[in-house]
Enzyme design. Structure first.
Site, short mmCIF file in Angstrom:
data_model
loop_
_atom_site.label_atom_id
_atom_site.label_comp_id
_atom_site.label_asym_id
_atom_site.label_seq_id
_atom_site.Cartn_x
_atom_site.Cartn_y
_atom_site.Cartn_z
N LYS A 25 0.10 3.63 -2.83
CA LYS A 25 -0.84 4.82 -2.72
C LYS A 25 -0.46 5.98 -2.77
O LYS A 25 -1.06 7.11 -3.05
CB LYS A 25 -1.72 4.31 -1.64
CG LYS A 25 -2.81 3.03 -1.69
CD LYS A 25 -3.56 2.81 -0.54
CE LYS A 25 -4.55 1.73 -0.54
NZ LYS A 25 -4.22 0.38 -0.40
N SER A 29 0.79 -1.41 -0.13
CA SER A 29 0.02 -0.10 0.01
C SER A 29 0.87 1.39 0.01
O SER A 29 0.16 2.23 0.15
CB SER A 29 -0.94 0.03 1.20
OG SER A 29 -1.90 -0.92 1.11
N SER A 74 -6.03 2.70 4.56
CA SER A 74 -5.45 2.19 3.46
C SER A 74 -6.59 1.59 2.73
O SER A 74 -6.25 0.44 2.23
CB SER A 74 -4.29 1.25 3.95
OG SER A 74 -3.50 0.85 2.78
#
Length: 393
Positions: free
Chosen positions: A104, A101, A159
């Site tokens: 991101k 993640s 997340s």
């Protein structure tokens, strides 16, 4: 470990703060010429070639009496000065690994500018259909109306892959978001990154590196919205019947959750985990006017919270070693060089002028960037039509 003995480079430490958030003045971009950018004539005798970071092992160039970097177990890590972009030390900085993640951060860099925070959106029946099994979720529900800013809290704090899917749909679709991310990465000189799933979900061929993730974190901290979201500890997320529920940032160095001691001066950025990537973390902290960035990818010992403790050790070392080591590279080393004069590239199309990756041509990257730019304009007009009033950025 690579050790050098070149003369000391004095770097003025300066951080401009607005409402407690980091803002950084733009740094001139430089092409990958094999020499340190920013010096007269493209070279600087006291600085090493960026290619050093492509070599395996740990690299640091200490002055006499400087502390040694900690012996951490991560497969790859980097410590850099967020203002100057100088890399203070690194281990296998360009090793291509799944980012989980932490990818991101790149999603936010690519999509934040095209989605005004105040826009409201009602989630449609097919927008959550492709969220991967086992994904981290913030609780986005079909039929519920959310502000774009709510969804960004879901991305940065929880997340939430569900929030990423909705934001990607709003910005032109899953493939358009991936193309925009890829173009943004190339424009920033992040040549190790290959995007297939914008939420960071494990996908064959999706990789990044400690170097690239540090580039993304640094670029994000220059954006006030990104900086505010990534440094938010707690927020409320819309729930059923007009209510809301609390969500907390999963970056334990920021919150101190689960027995992890919060790091003094931490201002963000993003953590991640998948079974394939292991634990990953981009962390930024500010002390005494200096802001440092560290990336830690997949610690091999110490359990699930080792990523935080190894980041802590690297930040401590960085603050202690600042001014006592010479850089081993720069986060600007591979960035696009903006032309000046009558043939300067317009800002709207600058992303199309990039340093080509090995095995790829300029035309392909330019086409992706051009498509992303046109897509951003289309999204803006579409949202304006939906709200019936001019958009605010």
């Amino acid at each position: 470990m690579t050790i050098g003995s070149s003369s000391r480079v004095v770097v003025s430490a300066c951080a401009l703060c607005t409402a407690g958030l980091l803002t950084l003045a733009p740094v001139p971009a430089a092409a990958h010429t094999g020499s340190d950018p920013g010096a007269p004539g493209g070279t600087r005798a006291s600085a090493p070639r960026p290619a050093l970071l492509y070599r395996s092992g740990t690299h640091v160039r200490p002055h006499q009496g400087a502390p040694r970097p900690p012996d951490v177990s991560a497969l790859s890590w980097i410590v850099a000065d967020a203002r100057s972009g100088e890399v203070l030390a690194a281990h296998d900085a360009h090793r291509k690994l799944p980012p989980a993640s932490t990818l991101k951060t790149l999603f936010a860099l690519a999509v934040l500018p095209v989605l005004p925070a105040g826009v409201h959106h009602r989630v449609g029946p097919d927008e959550l259909a492709d969220v991967g099994a086992g994904s981290s979720l913030v609780g986005v529900r079909e039929g519920q109306t959310y502000r774009v800013s709510d969804l960004w809290h879901g991305v940065f704090l929880n997340s939430g892959n569900d929030a990423v899917h909705v934001l990607a749909r709003l910005s032109g679709g899953w493939r358009a978001a991936a193309a925009r991310m890829q173009a943004k990465a190339r424009a920033l000189g992040a040549l190790d990154t290959h995007v297939h799933s914008p939420d960071g979900y494990d996908t064959p061929g999706q990789v990044s590196s400690a170097y690239d993730l540090a580039v993304f974190g640094r670029a994000g901290l220059r954006n006030p919205d990104f900086a505010r979201y990534c440094g938010t500890v707690e927020a409320r997320f819309p729930g059923r019947g007009g209510g809301s529920y609390p969500i907390q940032n999963t970056n334990r160095l920021l919150t101190g959750a689960d027995g992890v001691k919060p790091y003094d001066g931490l201002i963000g950025v993003k953590n991640g985990y998948t079974s394939h990537a292991g634990n990953t973390l981009v962390a930024a902290a500010r002390r005494d006017g200096r802001t440092l960035l560290v990336t830690v990818m997949n610690p091999r010992s110490g359990g699930g919270f080792a990523v935080y403790e190894e980041a802590r050790e690297l930040l401590d070392w960085g603050f202690g070693a600042a001014g006592r080591v010479d850089p081993v590279g720069s986060l600007d080393a591979l960035r696009v060089r903006a032309r000046s004069g009558p043939e300067a590239v317009p800002a709207a199309t600058a992303a199309a002028v990039v340093v080509p990756d090995e095995g790829s041509g300029w035309s392909r990257t330019g086409a992706i960037a051009g498509a992303a730019a046109l897509g951003a304009l289309a999204v803006a007009f579409a949202l304006r039509g939906r709200t019936g009033r001019p958009l605010r950025h």
